[in-house]
Design an enzyme around this catalytic site. Structure first.
Site, PDB file in Angstrom:
ATOM      1  N   GLN A 171      69.958  44.536  65.352  1.00  0.00           N
ATOM      2  CA  GLN A 171      71.032  44.179  64.435  1.00  0.00           C
ATOM      3  C   GLN A 171      72.418  44.562  64.976  1.00  0.00           C
ATOM      4  OE1 GLN A 171      68.170  45.647  63.558  1.00  0.00           O
ATOM      5  NE2 GLN A 171      67.252  44.140  62.187  1.00  0.00           N
ATOM      6  N   TYR A 191      58.318  42.169  77.223  1.00  0.00           N
ATOM      7  CA  TYR A 191      58.128  41.511  75.930  1.00  0.00           C
ATOM      8  C   TYR A 191      57.758  42.505  74.835  1.00  0.00           C
ATOM      9  CZ  TYR A 191      58.214  37.494  78.997  1.00  0.00           C
ATOM     10  OH  TYR A 191      58.594  36.582  79.933  1.00  0.00           O
ATOM     11  N   GLN A 214      61.459  39.202  65.988  1.00  0.00           N
ATOM     12  CA  GLN A 214      60.920  38.966  64.646  1.00  0.00           C
ATOM     13  C   GLN A 214      61.686  37.876  63.909  1.00  0.00           C
ATOM     14  OE1 GLN A 214      61.444  42.891  63.047  1.00  0.00           O
ATOM     15  NE2 GLN A 214      59.532  43.667  63.901  1.00  0.00           N
ATOM     16  N   TRP A 443      73.493  49.012  56.462  1.00  0.00           N
ATOM     17  CA  TRP A 443      72.294  49.786  56.830  1.00  0.00           C
ATOM     18  C   TRP A 443      72.365  51.205  56.294  1.00  0.00           C
ATOM     19  CZ3 TRP A 443      71.547  53.265  61.422  1.00  0.00           C
ATOM     20  CH2 TRP A 443      70.199  53.521  61.696  1.00  0.00           C
ATOM     21  N   GLU A 477      69.589  46.606  54.701  1.00  0.00           N
ATOM     22  CA  GLU A 477      68.323  47.327  54.827  1.00  0.00           C
ATOM     23  C   GLU A 477      68.336  48.720  54.222  1.00  0.00           C
ATOM     24  OE1 GLU A 477      66.055  45.946  58.695  1.00  0.00           O
ATOM     25  OE2 GLU A 477      67.869  47.044  59.247  1.00  0.00           O
ATOM     26  N   HIS A 478      67.182  49.069  53.594  1.00  0.00           N
ATOM     27  CA  HIS A 478      66.749  50.440  53.327  1.00  0.00           C
ATOM     28  C   HIS A 478      67.458  51.126  52.159  1.00  0.00           C
ATOM     29  CE1 HIS A 478      65.831  50.604  57.940  1.00  0.00           C
ATOM     30  NE2 HIS A 478      64.929  49.906  57.280  1.00  0.00           N
ATOM     31  N   GLU A 499      64.699  45.165  55.178  1.00  0.00           N
ATOM     32  CA  GLU A 499      63.568  46.075  55.037  1.00  0.00           C
ATOM     33  C   GLU A 499      63.839  46.987  53.856  1.00  0.00           C
ATOM     34  OE1 GLU A 499      63.268  48.177  58.695  1.00  0.00           O
ATOM     35  OE2 GLU A 499      62.030  46.658  59.650  1.00  0.00           O
TER      36      GLU A 499
END
Length: 602
Positions: A171, A191, A214, A443, A477-478, A499
């Site tokens: 991010q 990878y 993702q 975040w 997120e979070h 998330e």
């Protein structure tokens, strides 16, 4: 982000005018007083009256802006020196902008670490050509790219040595106005795990290979091909994008972006620094620079107060009151009062992840309900005393239309905890209508220093009160409660990555009345029109894996509130979702990290 393997590689309005004028006079007087100067009113009885000394515009960009031209010696050595310092300094204090004057540079590999921005100084990316690479990899973290935050590349043309440039980021790592004369690999060497990312106004002549990424959002660009998808790949206004096919493969493709206006950028006009302000586009598709000079206006650097770390908020506000814009050079700025942006068309542009830290619980930055403010390229880091808000776009009750000239919030990132204990009740509040939030990562830290369920308490990520707000590239997120709350009418979001908070101690800690957990994205019951495309929420309740989250998305069940291509994922069975949106969508299943999807709702 978790270190988790992928399943596939593959106010009041109508106030008398005089109150506005008097308020501006009072603000000016207050700013002058804070600077140790007398306002004209307070000194009226004294003769002669000494006029306050105007703050200068323009000036040197400071030691952490490193400018190269093709004749500069030791460029690679300097790039390597900055990278060695910043490679693993995830929560360090170093901040750097690496700027390249127009011309051609040969044989360079600019590896980018934390808080490092690289950019060309031409009007077009093709004005500054690097025969070489701008590389982000994950050797510092054993091949795991999920923490490659806070770095950027802008306004360059690259001819990669191997034919493919590696940009393995997570991010807050935008890739803007770039021309890659070859391919682009978004995965780390080997990878390994990766969790990005964002591309805008860029042309990749070859194919983009996400591999283990993702999720990703690409806007108003051109690509020669796109190799694969894992969970959520979203495109708007992208020439060469894969066709709509969510959920198999999970491509969400919009032919155009409804409204966009590219981020302001610094460039050289001869020997003069200027800031280019790209024009607003509707139903945008492709780059702004493909036909040559981009469309827009520009401002000389002499119209900016060039701020250095250590300057006070009072001085920044005095510069704004004086009519200057703000250029924040790389570094950390402590604020004992909010930066107050009251003038239409004001630009606040950060270089090299300039970081604002509000002290004593203040808000870092506020804007008035005016046209065309541009906030871009800086990080807000919450302080140890709780701030009720960190960024406010428009005052409470803002209602003016800004459809022709919206405020834009671009590459403005917010962090609560990680670099030290920080707290904020609500991180970002959008009150002004028609605001465009174009790429943000808000975040609440899940790792670093000052991290814990109450230590870096932050209940809400983004609250949108204004009508007609558009978000393109929304990463939140979070948070302890809702990550996104949307109260405005006719809101739209293209791409959302979320998330839920890892560190919830138990089910009771996240209980929302009779509902299990707070949705990641909540549209208020009063909203009648809203639309979202390509939205994902993940849970990783590793402190208590028995926690159940009722859904990722919650909204009124009405025909005007529409969602396209939603997913929820339980990472390795660390907590579960019962539904995707409201009562719709299958639950996540056991330890299998496989998304549960809803293609269309209602």
């Amino acid at each position: 982000m978790p270190h988790f393997p992928m399943d596939s590689p593959d106010s009041v309005r109508s106030l008398p005018a005089r109150r506005t004028v008097l308020g501006a006079m009072a603000a000016t007087a207050a700013s002058l007083t804070l600077l140790g100067l007398s306002s004209p009113a307070s000194a009226a009885s004294a003769a002669p009256v000494a006029q306050p000394r105007a703050l200068p515009g323009g000036g040197d960009l400071g030691p952490n802006v490193i400018v190269f031209d093709p004749s500069t010696s030791g460029i690679q050595a300097k790039l390597d020196e900055v990278f060695r310092q910043q490679e693993s300094a995830q929560f360090g204090t170093g901040r750097y902008a690496l700027l390249f004057k127009p011309g051609t540079y040969n044989g360079l590999n600019a590896q980018l670490g934390f808080y490092t921005s690289i950019a060309g100084l031409g009007l077009s990316p093709d004005d500054t050509a690097i025969n070489g690479d701008v590389t982000v990899d994950a050797g510092w973290f054993n091949g795991n790219a999920t923490q490659n935050f806070w770095r950027s590349a802008e306004n360059l043309a690259l001819t990669p040595v191997s034919g493919t440039n590696r940009w393995a980021v997570a991010q807050a790592a935008p890739f803007r106005r770039m021309h890659v004369r070859g391919g682009l690999n978004l995965a780390p060497t080997g990878y390994g795990w990766a969790s990005g990312g964002y591309i805008a106004d860029s042309r990749i002549d070859g194919s983009v290979g996400p591999y283990s990424q993702q999720q990703w959002y690409t806007r108003d660009s051109s690509v020669g091909g796109w190799a694969n998808a894992v969970w959520n790949m979203v495109f708007s206004g992208v020439q060469g994008a894969p066709a709509q096919s969510f959920p198999n493969p999970p491509y969400t493709t919009l032919d155009t972006t409804p409204v966009s206006r590219e981020k302001p950028f610094l460039y050289l006009n001869g020997s003069e620094y200027r800031v280019f302000l790209p024009e607003r586009r509707t139903n945008a598709r492709g780059t702004t620079w493909g036909s040559g000079t981009p469309r827009g206006t520009s401002l000389p650097l002499t119209q900016f107060y060039v701020a250095r770390p250590g300057v006070t908020a009072a001085t920044l506000n005095a510069a704004l009151t004086q009519g200057l814009h703000l250029l924040l050079t790389p570094g950390i700025y402590h604020l004992d009062q909010p930066i107050q942006v009251d003038r239409a068309g004001t630009v606040v542009l950060g270089l090299g992840y300039a970081t604002l830290i509000p002290d004593n619980g203040v808000t870092a930055l506020r804007t008035a309900d005016v046209d065309g403010v541009r906030l871009a390229g800086f990080l807000i880091d919450a302080g140890p005393v709780n701030s009720s808000t960190l960024l406010e776009v428009g005052p409470t009750g803002a209602s003016a239309s800004h459809s022709a000239n919206p405020t834009t919030v671009q590459d403005v990132f917010i962090r609560i905890g990680g670099a030290g204990a920080g707290k904020a009740t609500t991180s970002m509040v959008i009150n002004s209508r028609h605001t465009i939030v174009d790429h943000t990562w808000v975040w609440r830290a899940d790792h670093g220093t000052g991290v814990g369920w109450e230590t870096n308490r932050a209940d809400y990520g983004i609250r949108v009160n204004g009508d007609d707000v558009l978000a393109t590239g929304l990463f939140v997120e979070h948070f302890n409660k809702y990550d996104v709350q949307w109260y405005g009418q006719r809101g739209r979001t293209i791409f959302f990555q979320n998330e839920k908070a890892y560190d919830a101690p138990n089910q009771a800690a996240i209980q929302n009345g009779n509902v299990k957990g707070y949705a990641a994205y909540k549209v208020a019951d009063s909203v009648t029109t809203h639309e979202g495309w390509g939205l994902g929420s993940y849970c990783y309740y590793n402190v208590d894996p028995t926690i159940v989250q009722h859904n990722g998305f919650a909204a009124p069940n009405t025909p005007g509130v529409k969602f396209h291509d939603l997913l929820v994922v339980s990472l390795g069975g660390q907590g579960q979702y019962e539904h995707v949106v409201n009562e719709t969508g299958a639950p996540t299943s056991g330890t299998s990290t496989v998304p549960s999807t809803v293609v269309s709702y209602p």
